[in-house]
Design a protein around this motif. Structure first.
Motif, PDB file in Angstrom:
ATOM      1  N   THR A 151      -8.846 -43.503   3.129  1.00 20.87           N
ATOM      2  CA  THR A 151      -9.707 -42.327   3.243  1.00 20.87           C
ATOM      3  C   THR A 151      -8.969 -41.202   3.965  1.00 20.87           C
ATOM      4  O   THR A 151      -9.001 -40.039   3.531  1.00 20.87           O
ATOM      5  N   ALA A 152      -8.307 -41.532   5.051  1.00 15.52           N
ATOM      6  CA  ALA A 152      -7.550 -40.528   5.799  1.00 15.52           C
ATOM      7  C   ALA A 152      -6.450 -39.919   4.934  1.00 15.52           C
ATOM      8  O   ALA A 152      -6.231 -38.698   4.950  1.00 15.52           O
ATOM      9  N   PHE A 153      -5.773 -40.753   4.161  1.00 13.09           N
ATOM     10  CA  PHE A 153      -4.713 -40.240   3.285  1.00 13.09           C
ATOM     11  C   PHE A 153      -5.289 -39.310   2.220  1.00 13.09           C
ATOM     12  O   PHE A 153      -4.732 -38.241   1.932  1.00 13.09           O
ATOM     13  N   GLY A 154      -6.418 -39.703   1.631  1.00 11.91           N
ATOM     14  CA  GLY A 154      -7.037 -38.881   0.601  1.00 11.91           C
ATOM     15  C   GLY A 154      -7.443 -37.516   1.119  1.00 11.91           C
ATOM     16  O   GLY A 154      -7.194 -36.487   0.480  1.00 11.91           O
ATOM     17  N   VAL A 155      -8.047 -37.496   2.307  1.00  8.25           N
ATOM     18  CA  VAL A 155      -8.495 -36.226   2.888  1.00  8.25           C
ATOM     19  C   VAL A 155      -7.306 -35.364   3.286  1.00  8.25           C
ATOM     20  O   VAL A 155      -7.288 -34.140   3.058  1.00  8.25           O
ATOM     21  N   SER A 156      -6.294 -35.967   3.875  1.00  6.44           N
ATOM     22  CA  SER A 156      -5.130 -35.190   4.345  1.00  6.44           C
ATOM     23  C   SER A 156      -4.299 -34.633   3.195  1.00  6.44           C
ATOM     24  O   SER A 156      -3.506 -33.704   3.399  1.00  6.44           O
ATOM     25  N   SER A 157      -4.465 -35.180   1.985  1.00  9.52           N
ATOM     26  CA  SER A 157      -3.664 -34.711   0.845  1.00  9.52           C
ATOM     27  C   SER A 157      -4.406 -33.703  -0.030  1.00  9.52           C
ATOM     28  O   SER A 157      -3.953 -33.400  -1.132  1.00  9.52           O
ATOM     29  N   ILE A 158      -5.561 -33.205   0.454  1.00 11.10           N
ATOM     30  CA  ILE A 158      -6.269 -32.165  -0.291  1.00 11.10           C
ATOM     31  C   ILE A 158      -5.365 -30.932  -0.404  1.00 11.10           C
ATOM     32  O   ILE A 158      -4.862 -30.441   0.611  1.00 11.10           O
ATOM     33  N   PRO A 159      -5.137 -30.421  -1.621  1.00 10.18           N
ATOM     34  CA  PRO A 159      -4.251 -29.250  -1.774  1.00 10.18           C
ATOM     35  C   PRO A 159      -4.789 -28.019  -1.041  1.00 10.18           C
ATOM     36  O   PRO A 159      -6.008 -27.853  -0.897  1.00 10.18           O
ATOM     37  N   ASP A 160      -3.888 -27.174  -0.620  1.00  8.88           N
ATOM     38  CA  ASP A 160      -4.289 -25.943   0.067  1.00  8.88           C
ATOM     39  C   ASP A 160      -5.155 -25.051  -0.830  1.00  8.88           C
ATOM     40  O   ASP A 160      -6.022 -24.326  -0.324  1.00  8.88           O
ATOM     41  N   ASP A 161      -4.918 -25.088  -2.131  1.00  7.90           N
ATOM     42  CA  ASP A 161      -5.722 -24.276  -3.056  1.00  7.90           C
ATOM     43  C   ASP A 161      -7.202 -24.634  -2.958  1.00  7.90           C
ATOM     44  O   ASP A 161      -8.067 -23.754  -2.986  1.00  7.90           O
ATOM     45  N   HIS A 162      -7.486 -25.939  -2.834  1.00 10.02           N
ATOM     46  CA  HIS A 162      -8.872 -26.369  -2.702  1.00 10.02           C
ATOM     47  C   HIS A 162      -9.476 -25.852  -1.391  1.00 10.02           C
ATOM     48  O   HIS A 162     -10.620 -25.391  -1.358  1.00 10.02           O
ATOM     49  N   LYS A 163      -8.690 -25.943  -0.334  1.00 12.69           N
ATOM     50  CA  LYS A 163      -9.172 -25.474   0.968  1.00 12.69           C
ATOM     51  C   LYS A 163      -9.412 -23.961   0.948  1.00 12.69           C
ATOM     52  O   LYS A 163     -10.403 -23.475   1.510  1.00 12.69           O
ATOM     53  N   ASN A 164      -8.520 -23.247   0.286  1.00  4.86           N
ATOM     54  CA  ASN A 164      -8.660 -21.791   0.224  1.00  4.86           C
ATOM     55  C   ASN A 164      -9.894 -21.362  -0.562  1.00  4.86           C
ATOM     56  O   ASN A 164     -10.496 -20.332  -0.256  1.00  4.86           O
ATOM     57  N   LYS A 179     -18.636 -30.675  -1.336  1.00  8.83           N
ATOM     58  CA  LYS A 179     -18.159 -30.062  -2.573  1.00  8.83           C
ATOM     59  C   LYS A 179     -16.646 -30.177  -2.774  1.00  8.83           C
ATOM     60  O   LYS A 179     -16.167 -30.104  -3.916  1.00  8.83           O
ATOM     61  N   ILE A 180     -15.905 -30.327  -1.701  1.00  6.79           N
ATOM     62  CA  ILE A 180     -14.443 -30.364  -1.823  1.00  6.79           C
ATOM     63  C   ILE A 180     -13.857 -31.658  -1.265  1.00  6.79           C
ATOM     64  O   ILE A 180     -13.166 -32.397  -1.970  1.00  6.79           O
ATOM     65  N   MET A 181     -14.149 -31.958   0.012  1.00  5.26           N
ATOM     66  CA  MET A 181     -13.499 -33.083   0.666  1.00  5.26           C
ATOM     67  C   MET A 181     -13.852 -34.419   0.017  1.00  5.26           C
ATOM     68  O   MET A 181     -12.966 -35.179  -0.400  1.00  5.26           O
ATOM     69  N   LEU A 182     -15.147 -34.726  -0.070  1.00  5.58           N
ATOM     70  CA  LEU A 182     -15.547 -36.020  -0.622  1.00  5.58           C
ATOM     71  C   LEU A 182     -15.174 -36.180  -2.090  1.00  5.58           C
ATOM     72  O   LEU A 182     -14.635 -37.237  -2.471  1.00  5.58           O
ATOM     73  N   PRO A 183     -15.445 -35.187  -2.954  1.00  5.49           N
ATOM     74  CA  PRO A 183     -15.043 -35.371  -4.359  1.00  5.49           C
ATOM     75  C   PRO A 183     -13.553 -35.641  -4.536  1.00  5.49           C
ATOM     76  O   PRO A 183     -13.160 -36.465  -5.360  1.00  5.49           O
ATOM     77  N   PHE A 184     -12.718 -34.952  -3.751  1.00  3.57           N
ATOM     78  CA  PHE A 184     -11.277 -35.170  -3.875  1.00  3.57           C
ATOM     79  C   PHE A 184     -10.874 -36.540  -3.314  1.00  3.57           C
ATOM     80  O   PHE A 184      -9.980 -37.204  -3.862  1.00  3.57           O
ATOM     81  N   ALA A 185     -11.527 -36.949  -2.236  1.00 12.30           N
ATOM     82  CA  ALA A 185     -11.117 -38.179  -1.551  1.00 12.30           C
ATOM     83  C   ALA A 185     -11.729 -39.441  -2.150  1.00 12.30           C
ATOM     84  O   ALA A 185     -11.254 -40.547  -1.850  1.00 12.30           O
TER      85      ALA A 185
END
Length: 262
Positions: A151-164, A179-185
């Protein structure tokens, strides 16, 4: 999710049958080499049929059917796995989303993760005053780490584009989480859960050997005390089959939530 054709299913089935044939051949060879000290597949099959003929009989505390033993173990594994997941997922989200969370919690993970379930059992008995509680405790405490790490790896690897995107639309923390963190992770979380359920199912056997009572682990120990190697081999096959079903179920779930849509 990638669709699976009838041809793929047929090929996978043939490979599985070939794999089982190899396993049975090796087993039979070992039985011949040991002069039947290790029971053969044929003699084990006879005992298996006897056990499944009436799997839910109950003749007292130490004489219960294999079905009751298995369901008891599944109940403990489900409870311990659920409790561990309730701790692991939020912990992994916190570690992956903040540097402070990672620096504070990662040392704890790395210290506790290698500890054997047998080492936790006395503490579980002390805390819960009952073998059932202790067994569930050791399942929870030893199975949660793969989920935390993935889980930690999935969250930490969210692309910057998603965060922006979240920042550009002014997402609140809750909206960013959902909308972003959980779906990606989620694919990474499911991978962790898949590993964790495997560990939970391994730990249950050791825990029930120590705790006694009812369960597939106790069944193995009781069969050893009764010098019935056939019953032990039947239990090993059941444990392995259930573990395979767990893995297939989480693999299907993982494929359903995979980002690979080819």
């Amino acid at each position: 999710m990638k669709s699976i054709s009838i041809k793929d299913i047929a090929i996978n089935t043939l490979y599985f049958l070939a794999s089982m044939t190899i396993l049975l051949g090796i087993w039979h060879l070992i039985s011949v080499i040991t002069k039947a000290e290790i029971p053969s597949p044929a003699s084990t099959w006879v005992v298996f049929k006897e056990l499944v003929a009436d799997p839910f009989y109950d003749y007292g505390p130490n004489d219960k059917g294999i079905g009751i033993q298995l369901l008891s173990s599944l109940g403990r594994v489900s409870t311990g796995f659920a409790l561990g997941s309730l701790i692991a997922i939020p912990m992994g989200l916190l570690m992956g989303s903040t540097k402070i969370g990672m620096k504070l919690l990662n040392p704890i993970v790395q210290i506790l993760r290698p500890v054997s379930p047998l080492a936790w059992f006395p503490l579980g008995l002390l805390a819960f005053k009952a073998s059932d509680g202790a067994t569930i405790f050791i399942i929870a405490i030893t199975s949660l780490w793969p989920t935390v790490i993935n889980t930690a790896f999935g969250v930490s690897s969210i692309p910057d584009d998603h965060k922006n995107v979240g920042k550009a639309f002014g997402f609140s923390k809750w909206k960013y989480l959902t909308k972003i963190m959980l779906p990606f992770a989620i694919p990474h979380i499911i991978t962790g859960l898949r590993l964790s359920i495997g560990i939970a199912w391994v730990v249950i056997v050791a825990g029930e050997m120590l705790s006694g009572g009812v369960g597939i682990g106790f069944f193995v120990w009781d069969s050893w005390n009764g010098l019935s190697l056939e019953r032990i081999l039947v239990a090993i096959l059941i444990i392995g089959t259930v573990g395979l079903l767990f893995d297939k179920a989480f693999n299907g779930l993982q494929n359903a939530f995979s980002w690979d849509k080819k």
